[in-house]
Scaffold this motif. Structure first.
Motif, mmCIF file in Angstrom:
data_model
loop_
_atom_site.group_PDB
_atom_site.id
_atom_site.type_symbol
_atom_site.label_atom_id
_atom_site.label_comp_id
_atom_site.label_asym_id
_atom_site.label_seq_id
_atom_site.Cartn_x
_atom_site.Cartn_y
_atom_site.Cartn_z
ATOM 1 N N LYS A 178 0.854 -1.177 0.000
ATOM 2 C CA LYS A 178 0.000 0.000 0.000
ATOM 3 C C LYS A 178 0.896 1.234 0.000
ATOM 4 O O LYS A 178 1.754 1.394 0.869
ATOM 5 C CB LYS A 178 -0.916 0.001 1.216
ATOM 6 N N ILE B 254 1.480 5.606 -0.938
ATOM 7 C CA ILE B 254 0.966 6.955 -1.118
ATOM 8 C C ILE B 254 1.919 7.682 -2.055
ATOM 9 O O ILE B 254 3.134 7.631 -1.870
ATOM 10 C CB ILE B 254 0.849 7.667 0.247
ATOM 11 N N ASP C 198 -1.207 -0.995 -4.278
ATOM 12 C CA ASP C 198 -2.466 -0.356 -3.904
ATOM 13 C C ASP C 198 -2.126 1.113 -3.640
ATOM 14 O O ASP C 198 -1.562 1.458 -2.607
ATOM 15 C CB ASP C 198 -3.024 -1.033 -2.654
ATOM 16 N N ILE D 261 -2.710 5.400 -3.587
ATOM 17 C CA ILE D 261 -3.522 6.618 -3.552
ATOM 18 C C ILE D 261 -2.603 7.792 -3.878
ATOM 19 O O ILE D 261 -1.420 7.790 -3.536
ATOM 20 C CB ILE D 261 -4.213 6.848 -2.190
ATOM 21 N N ALA E 116 -4.721 11.142 -11.722
ATOM 22 C CA ALA E 116 -5.241 10.114 -10.808
ATOM 23 C C ALA E 116 -6.501 9.470 -11.376
ATOM 24 O O ALA E 116 -6.684 8.242 -11.290
ATOM 25 C CB ALA E 116 -5.528 10.730 -9.443
ATOM 26 N N ILE F 171 -6.923 5.813 -9.625
ATOM 27 C CA ILE F 171 -6.475 5.720 -8.235
ATOM 28 C C ILE F 171 -7.166 6.814 -7.424
ATOM 29 O O ILE F 171 -7.450 7.895 -7.942
ATOM 30 C CB ILE F 171 -4.940 5.843 -8.112
ATOM 31 N N PRO F 172 -7.446 6.577 -6.148
ATOM 32 C CA PRO F 172 -8.032 7.619 -5.299
ATOM 33 C C PRO F 172 -7.085 8.807 -5.198
ATOM 34 O O PRO F 172 -5.865 8.664 -5.302
ATOM 35 C CB PRO F 172 -8.199 6.930 -3.942
ATOM 36 N N TYR F 173 -7.657 9.983 -4.980
ATOM 37 C CA TYR F 173 -6.848 11.200 -4.943
ATOM 38 C C TYR F 173 -7.339 12.129 -3.847
ATOM 39 O O TYR F 173 -8.553 12.316 -3.669
ATOM 40 C CB TYR F 173 -6.911 11.913 -6.297
ATOM 41 N N TYR F 174 -6.378 12.731 -3.110
ATOM 42 C CA TYR F 174 -6.711 13.634 -2.028
ATOM 43 C C TYR F 174 -5.771 14.837 -2.048
ATOM 44 O O TYR F 174 -4.657 14.763 -2.575
ATOM 45 C CB TYR F 174 -6.583 12.941 -0.668
ATOM 46 N N ARG G 105 -0.615 3.199 4.925
ATOM 47 C CA ARG G 105 0.265 3.159 3.753
ATOM 48 C C ARG G 105 1.714 3.103 4.219
ATOM 49 O O ARG G 105 2.208 4.023 4.884
ATOM 50 C CB ARG G 105 0.055 4.399 2.892
#
Length: 361
Positions: A4, A6, A28, A30, A63, A68-71, A121
């Motif tokens: 995982k 980041i 995995d 983000i 992203a 992929i998730p994005y923040y 992560r």
């Protein structure tokens, strides 16, 4: 079970392709963009810096394309305290800092590392052009990127063993041209985007204007003097000059004159001819050893005193008080307090620290 990770996504092509590689390897992933400062606070337009809305949209677009998730994480207070405040304080001490080093040290590989753990992560991925490898003893080494024109190991010298163990740098074996080709093949919107500026909060190069706006201070004029103390003219404020500078002095001389050093106590700037800028040795503190736990008292290596400078052969001495003395085989030009000295053994980063003084003897 997949790792995982980041990915720090600035909106530029490098971090975007790094995210692609991580996804391709089955991680995995983000993506996150770090909000480091408000452009309005810095007094710059949104188009000129990282952290702009367009950068966030570029990162978000990548992203989405990579699925992929994005923040977006807000680190403005941390960045102000750990990077901008240090930057200003260094100039006020008469030094010339490198804020990219502090950003990597105190934000990207510190605060982001903690945030990644909170999100479960274990791996941080960035688009830096450097390599991380493990040696035969299990120690993690930081190495130069294979593209000598993009190598960023100099600004990563402060990384710890724990950080190196949990960081991936997918672009370390690529040339920048290859990164752009991959981005174009993927159809990424930022494939041709220009590289970001070194000082993200002063992208127009006017760091003096930034400091004055940010602090509200007025830095008083003072004397330019020669090496004997004779007054040559007036400077416009001591933060506006750095060692080795020739242009922008505002005074005509019979021969080219350069900034040799800054005397903050007396608000004076010492000027000298070019051949007086060279020094044979330096002293550094806050030294981080990467290639070894306990340094030898003396070692032969090569050292670099500026980001865009080739390293030069030197002998490195670890002092009893923790400081490090570097003696070069040949004198080096404009060794500057506040900059970093990074020591290399071939393409391996032995360690690095902050220059506090230089000696021409």
């Amino acid at each position: 079970m997949s790792e995982k990770a980041i990915v720090a996504m600035s909106g530029g092509v490098d971090s975007s392709v790094a995210a692609y590689f991580a996804k391709k390897e089955g991680m995995d992933v983000i993506g996150v963009t770090l909000r480091l400062f408000e452009n309005e606070t810095a007094g710059i337009s949104c188009e000129k810096s990282c952290c702009s809305l367009s950068d966030v949209e570029d990162a978000r677009s990548v992203a989405l394309k990579l699925d992929i998730p994005y923040y977006v994480f807000n680190y403005t207070e941390d960045f102000s305290r750990q990077v901008i405040d240090r930057f200003i304080a260094a100039y006020e001490r008469g030094e010339t800092p490198n804020p990219c080093i502090d950003c990597n040290r105190y934000i990207k590989f510190s605060q982001l590392f903690v945030r990644g753990k909170e999100l479960g992560r274990d791996i941080i991925i960035t688009g830096h052009y450097s390599r991380i490898e493990k040696d035969g003893s299990g120690r993690y080494l930081l190495k130069k990127g294979l593209d000598p024109t993009k190598d960023q190991s100099y600004v990563l010298y402060a990384m710890t063993q724990e950080q190196l163990a949990h960081t991936r740098l997918p672009l370390g074996g690529l040339a920048k041209s290859e990164t752009r080709e991959i981005a174009e093949e993927l159809g990424l919107r930022n494939a041709a985007k220009r590289d970001s500026q070194d000082i993200c909060f002063a992208p127009d190069g006017d760091y003096v204007g930034f400091i004055e706006r940010y602090t509200g201070k007025v830095y008083e004029p003072g004397d330019f003097v020669d090496e004997q103390g004779r007054v040559l003219g007036q400077h416009r404020g001591i933060i506006g000059y750095t060692a080795g500078q020739r242009k922008g002095l505002g005074i005509a001389f019979p021969q080219p004159m350069y900034v040799k050093e800054k005397d903050v106590t007396r608000n004076r700037i010492v000027l000298c001819p070019g051949h007086h800028l060279y020094a044979k040795s330096l002293m550094a503190e806050d030294f981080n050893w990467i290639a070894c736990d306990k340094p030898p008292a003396k070692l032969r290596a090569a050292a670099r005193v500026r980001y865009n400078q080739k390293e030069a052969p030197a002998t490195v001495f670890a002092e009893d008080d923790g400081r490090v003395r570097v003696e070069f085989d040949e004198p080096q030009r404009a060794i500057t307090a506040g900059q970093a000295v990074v020591v290399y053994d071939g393409d391996v980063v032995v360690g690095g620290g902050t220059i506090v003084s230089a000696d021409d003897n």
